[in-house]
Design an enzyme around this catalytic site. Structure first.
Site, short mmCIF file in Angstrom:
data_model
loop_
_atom_site.label_atom_id
_atom_site.label_comp_id
_atom_site.label_asym_id
_atom_site.label_seq_id
_atom_site.Cartn_x
_atom_site.Cartn_y
_atom_site.Cartn_z
N ASP A 138 0.36 1.85 7.73
CA ASP A 138 0.54 1.15 9.00
C ASP A 138 0.50 2.13 10.16
O ASP A 138 0.74 3.33 9.98
CB ASP A 138 1.89 0.43 9.02
N1 URA Z 1 4.04 -0.09 2.77
C1 URA Z 1 4.21 -0.49 4.05
O1 URA Z 1 4.94 -1.43 4.31
N2 URA Z 1 3.57 0.17 5.02
C2 URA Z 1 2.78 1.26 4.78
O2 URA Z 1 2.24 1.84 5.72
C3 URA Z 1 2.62 1.66 3.45
C4 URA Z 1 3.26 0.98 2.45
#
Ligand code: URA
Length: 234
Positions: free
Chosen positions: A103
């Site tokens: 993310d």
């Molecule tokens: N899980 C998440 O919620 N976000 C990420 O960036 C990676 C794994």
């Protein structure tokens, strides 16, 4: 392989631009400037220099990036710059893409490659490469939450429970979680499912790879031995 073809394959521009780099005396091999684009060079272990910077020939590119926050993994980012902006132009020109996604607000280890087969293999649910996440939670991490994450929680898009391959509290509000799959927002959704909330997320390992020696925003090549280890059947 012809020198201009080497440059083209490694992302140094169009065929014409690569020939131009050679003609202008900007490329050397083993300390010798080569001005003939058609000169044949052995790609085995080849190190060449373009405008003063050394490059090793890689048939396929595989790099590890220490992703900072504020960058999107998408190729067409909407609100923040793409992680690809953190790589030098030859890697971007070769078409490297993230292996899975982190993310925008997640930091940590991101692999990128121009090898479609490798992306497929490493992101396939059958390939159980462990990924380690360091979570900072909003509320206290309780033994009950850790036990639930290990036993499995149900997320809204799938009735089958997903479980952490490993999970431990690392502090009052911090947690280390190891996952072998990579569903959308998986860590955030799993932590929410046990009644807590992710406030900070960092991926510290992907298989045996870690971020040792790679500061935030920097990248390095993944060696052939490391790649073999990543692709090993688990
Ligand atoms: N899980 C998440 O919620 N976000 C990420 O960036 C990676 C794994």
């Amino acid at each position: 392989m012809r020198l201009s073809q080497v440059l083209f394959s490694q992302g140094f521009g169009t065929r014409r631009e690569c020939e131009g780099l050679v003609w202008h005396g900007l490329v050397s091999v083993g300390g010798r400037v080569i001005e003939e684009p058609a000169e044949e060079v052995d790609t085995e272990g080849l190190v060449f220099t373009v405008q003063g910077r050394d490059w090793r020939f890689h048939e396929k590119a595989l790099v590890l990036l220490h992703k900072p926050t504020g960058h999107e993994c998408s190729q067409k980012p909407k609100h923040h710059p793409s992680v690809l902006n953190l790589l030098p132009p030859p890697l971007r020109n070769r078409g490297v893409q993230p292996v899975g996604r982190l993310d925008e607000d997640t930091t940590g280890l991101l692999l990128l490659t121009d090898d479609g087969t490798l992306i497929h293999r490493l992101t396939s649910p059958k390939h159980h490469v462990p990924k380690v996440y360091e979570v900072t939670a909003k509320h206290e991490v309780t033994p009950g939450q850790v036990a639930q994450l290990l036993a499995g929680v149900v997320l809204d898009d799938d009735p089958a429970p997903v479980r952490a391959a490993a999970c431990e509290a690392t502090g009052e509000t911090t947690l280390r979680l190891t996952l072998t799959e990579g569903k959308y927002h998986q860590v955030k959704r799993m932590v929410a499912a046990v009644g807590n909330r992710v406030e900070g997320l960092h991926r510290s390992a992907f298989g045996e790879l870690t971020l040792k020696g790679v500061p935030s925003g920097a990248w390095r090549w993944v060696s052939a031995a490391e790649r073999e280890q990543l692709e090993r059947k688990r």
